[in-house]
Design a protein around this motif. Sequence first.
Motif, short mmCIF file in Angstrom:
data_model
loop_
_atom_site.label_atom_id
_atom_site.label_comp_id
_atom_site.label_asym_id
_atom_site.label_seq_id
_atom_site.Cartn_x
_atom_site.Cartn_y
_atom_site.Cartn_z
N GLU A 28 -0.06 -2.20 14.32
CA GLU A 28 1.28 -2.62 13.90
C GLU A 28 1.62 -2.04 12.53
N GLN A 29 0.63 -2.03 11.63
CA GLN A 29 0.83 -1.50 10.29
C GLN A 29 1.15 0.00 10.35
N VAL A 30 0.46 0.74 11.16
CA VAL A 30 0.72 2.18 11.31
C VAL A 30 2.11 2.40 11.90
N ALA A 31 2.48 1.62 12.91
CA ALA A 31 3.80 1.76 13.54
C ALA A 31 4.90 1.49 12.53
N GLU A 32 4.75 0.45 11.70
CA GLU A 32 5.76 0.14 10.68
C GLU A 32 5.89 1.27 9.67
N MET A 33 4.74 1.78 9.20
CA MET A 33 4.77 2.85 8.19
C MET A 33 5.40 4.11 8.77
N MET A 79 0.86 -1.16 0.00
CA MET A 79 0.00 0.00 0.00
C MET A 79 0.91 1.23 0.00
N SER A 80 0.65 2.14 -0.92
CA SER A 80 1.46 3.35 -1.01
C SER A 80 1.10 4.30 0.13
N LYS A 81 1.99 5.31 0.29
CA LYS A 81 1.79 6.27 1.38
C LYS A 81 0.48 7.04 1.20
N GLN A 82 0.18 7.45 -0.04
CA GLN A 82 -1.03 8.22 -0.30
C GLN A 82 -2.29 7.39 -0.05
N GLU A 83 -2.26 6.13 -0.48
CA GLU A 83 -3.41 5.24 -0.23
C GLU A 83 -3.60 5.02 1.27
N PHE A 84 -2.48 4.90 1.98
CA PHE A 84 -2.53 4.70 3.43
C PHE A 84 -3.16 5.91 4.12
N ILE A 85 -2.80 7.10 3.66
CA ILE A 85 -3.35 8.33 4.24
C ILE A 85 -4.84 8.44 3.94
N GLU A 86 -5.24 8.13 2.71
CA GLU A 86 -6.64 8.26 2.30
C GLU A 86 -7.53 7.17 2.86
N SER A 87 -6.94 6.07 3.35
CA SER A 87 -7.75 4.95 3.85
C SER A 87 -8.47 5.28 5.16
N GLY A 88 -7.98 6.26 5.92
CA GLY A 88 -8.61 6.62 7.19
C GLY A 88 -8.09 5.84 8.37
N ILE A 89 -7.10 4.99 8.12
CA ILE A 89 -6.54 4.19 9.21
C ILE A 89 -5.81 5.09 10.20
N LEU A 90 -5.14 6.12 9.70
CA LEU A 90 -4.40 7.01 10.60
C LEU A 90 -5.34 7.71 11.57
N GLU A 91 -6.46 8.22 11.08
CA GLU A 91 -7.43 8.88 11.96
C GLU A 91 -7.98 7.89 12.98
N SER A 92 -8.29 6.69 12.51
CA SER A 92 -8.80 5.66 13.43
C SER A 92 -7.75 5.31 14.47
#
Length: 153
Positions: A26-31, A1-14
């Motif tokens: 774990e995925q957020v910590a790795e990124m 998953m690219s950085k832009q897709e990761f940002i747009e997915s809403g996982i960071l806000e969650s």
Amino acid sequence: MSKQEFIESGILESHLMGLTNEEEREQVAEMMLSDSELSEYVNVLEEDIKRYFIEGAVPPPEAVREIILLRSIREKKGRSSYDSGEVVDEKQYLNVEVNDTHMKVHKLWRPAFIAVFILSKIFLIAGLYFYFKSVSQQEELEKIKTEMRLKDK
């Protein structure tokens, strides 16, 4: 998953609101470890979320503040009994919080109030009965007086 897709997915806000599961955390910590720009973006996003919630915050009523203050003071001092100075076991008492506006009276007052209420109704009925009886007797008396006057003439 690219950085832009990761940002747009809403996982960071969650993730910042604590709504992610273990795998997503774990995925957020790795990124964030692998990409310093993403880490900076998360810090800025976290500040934005904090500012949003602080601006939209509603202050609690004054009574709630006082209750919280009293609880914190009580917890700092510890719970002790007043007569012996010993620390009281927390399992011995049940914490009950009452937030009502009703007046509290002793339980024996209830039958007294009921008795007063019933007696007032009895006196009301008796008063009305005797009032109407006296009115009817006054009418009868007037009727008898008029009959007596007619007989005398």
